[in-house]
Enzyme design. Sequence first.
Site, short mmCIF file in Angstrom:
data_model
loop_
_atom_site.label_atom_id
_atom_site.label_comp_id
_atom_site.label_asym_id
_atom_site.label_seq_id
_atom_site.Cartn_x
_atom_site.Cartn_y
_atom_site.Cartn_z
N LYS A 4 -15.74 -2.72 2.03
CA LYS A 4 -16.33 -1.40 2.28
C LYS A 4 -15.52 -0.26 1.69
O LYS A 4 -16.03 0.84 1.55
CB LYS A 4 -16.60 -1.21 3.77
CG LYS A 4 -15.39 -1.28 4.67
CD LYS A 4 -15.80 -1.06 6.11
CE LYS A 4 -15.02 -1.92 7.07
NZ LYS A 4 -13.55 -1.76 7.01
N LYS B 141 0.78 -1.23 0.00
CA LYS B 141 0.00 0.00 0.00
C LYS B 141 0.81 1.28 0.00
O LYS B 141 0.29 2.34 -0.37
CB LYS B 141 -0.93 0.04 1.22
CG LYS B 141 -2.17 -0.83 1.10
CD LYS B 141 -3.22 -0.30 2.08
CE LYS B 141 -4.35 -1.25 2.35
NZ LYS B 141 -5.11 -0.83 3.55
N LYS C 217 -13.42 -9.59 -3.68
CA LYS C 217 -14.18 -9.58 -2.44
C LYS C 217 -15.00 -8.30 -2.32
O LYS C 217 -14.55 -7.23 -2.71
CB LYS C 217 -13.19 -9.66 -1.28
CG LYS C 217 -13.79 -10.00 0.05
CD LYS C 217 -12.73 -9.93 1.14
CE LYS C 217 -12.27 -8.51 1.41
NZ LYS C 217 -13.22 -7.71 2.20
P1 ATP Z 1 -11.72 -2.74 3.39
O1 ATP Z 1 -12.20 -2.68 1.97
O2 ATP Z 1 -11.48 -1.40 3.99
O3 ATP Z 1 -10.62 -3.73 3.62
P2 ATP Z 1 -13.57 -4.69 4.34
O4 ATP Z 1 -15.03 -4.64 4.01
O5 ATP Z 1 -12.72 -5.70 3.66
O6 ATP Z 1 -13.00 -3.24 4.19
P3 ATP Z 1 -12.28 -5.12 6.85
O7 ATP Z 1 -12.21 -3.95 7.79
O8 ATP Z 1 -11.06 -5.48 6.05
O9 ATP Z 1 -13.54 -4.88 5.90
O10 ATP Z 1 -12.76 -6.38 7.64
C1 ATP Z 1 -13.79 -6.30 8.61
C2 ATP Z 1 -14.37 -7.67 8.81
O11 ATP Z 1 -15.29 -7.96 7.76
C3 ATP Z 1 -13.35 -8.80 8.80
O12 ATP Z 1 -13.75 -9.74 9.78
C4 ATP Z 1 -13.48 -9.39 7.42
O13 ATP Z 1 -13.12 -10.75 7.39
C5 ATP Z 1 -14.95 -9.20 7.15
N1 ATP Z 1 -15.24 -9.08 5.72
C6 ATP Z 1 -14.93 -8.04 4.95
N2 ATP Z 1 -15.36 -8.22 3.70
C7 ATP Z 1 -15.96 -9.44 3.68
C8 ATP Z 1 -16.61 -10.21 2.65
N3 ATP Z 1 -16.72 -9.77 1.41
N4 ATP Z 1 -17.12 -11.41 2.97
C9 ATP Z 1 -17.01 -11.85 4.24
N5 ATP Z 1 -16.42 -11.20 5.24
C10 ATP Z 1 -15.89 -9.99 4.98
MG MG Z 2 -10.52 -5.82 4.00
#
Ligand code: ATP
Ligand code: MG
Length: 318
Positions: A193, A109, A190
């Site tokens: 957010k 990153k 995936k």
């Molecule tokens: P970012 O895009 O900022 O990485 P993110 O949606 O991936 O956001 P994280 O903060 O990385 O969210 O992770 C928060 C929690 O949500 C973690 O437990 C992660 O495993 C879960 N999570 C995130 N995206 C998914 C997904 N698409 N499916 C299942 N679990 C998810």
């Molecule tokens: Mg993530």
Amino acid sequence: MERTLSLLTPSGRLTLGNLLGALRPMVAAQRDADCFYGIADLHAMTTPHDPGRLRTLVRETATLMLAAGLGDATVFTQSQVPAHAQLAYLLECTATTGELNRMIQFKEKGRGVDSTRASLYTYPALMAADILLYRPHRVPVGADQRQHVELTRDLALRFNRLYGPVFTVPELTLPAAGARVMRLDDPTRKMGKSDADAAGVVLLLDPPDVVRRKVGRAVTDSDTGPDAVRAAPGKPGVTNLLEVLAACGGSAEGLTTYGALKRAVTDAVVAVLEPLQERYAELADDPAHVTTVLEAGAARCREVTGPVLVAAQAAMGL
Ligand code: ATP
Ligand code: MG
């Protein structure tokens, strides 16, 4: 009772992936552990950020966490518990630049980019502090955070050896199985957010017609045979829709067309989101209640973490 800890970074609006993969297992964990669930606002500042948006996201995330049923846990905002930042500094004095240079997330990153915030580099020390302050026995983390938790263990062991036995060295465990939701517009990626604006990312606060539109435009494939609606390695879009359907309590029985599958997915997702959104609206109408919950959570965290910080400071000669 065992302690467990999970932090969500308010880097964007929460998605269906966050609900199925994180919030649901977090709700379930409340049954047999003393759970600390934090909103990691400090971690949301390692890349350029907008203060007003951060404030809004913290509030929305907290309200959604409570709406999703995390009310039995200690819910708190990281920045309201100063020990996190204080212990992070002591752990920066424990970690080496060699270790931080090896972190994959930093390499990917920001390494070599002059405008990279220094906090992106030192982030693993803050994350180690987040964990070690609570002396949890286990830390459930997904693959993307494993390296950081390994470093946390190394730092705890080194600190204990150099200065005395202050920290519990946590075990790494796999998180309780939750679905892994892929983007509807690109099922090889995936649903995250950080991409909350994408057409294939379902937000927890999306109204039913938006869910219908997003699911309706989901990528499937050109297979139109009688058994087209089935999970298979060559059918990532359809597989993802079937997994979302199952995780949301729907059934694929008797579905033969992609149109019917998408209608079933929409109905199942809306049925899961509607009660969550109703509860969210009630809580959003009562902001003082949410504030009280967060303040009580932070107060308990300050109580729990205070002695650990003091022990670490004393051991280091402060
Ligand atoms: P970012 O895009 O900022 O990485 P993110 O949606 O991936 O956001 P994280 O903060 O990385 O969210 O992770 C928060 C929690 O949500 C973690 O437990 C992660 O495993 C879960 N999570 C995130 N995206 C998914 C997904 N698409 N499916 C299942 N679990 C998810
Ligand atoms: Mg993530």
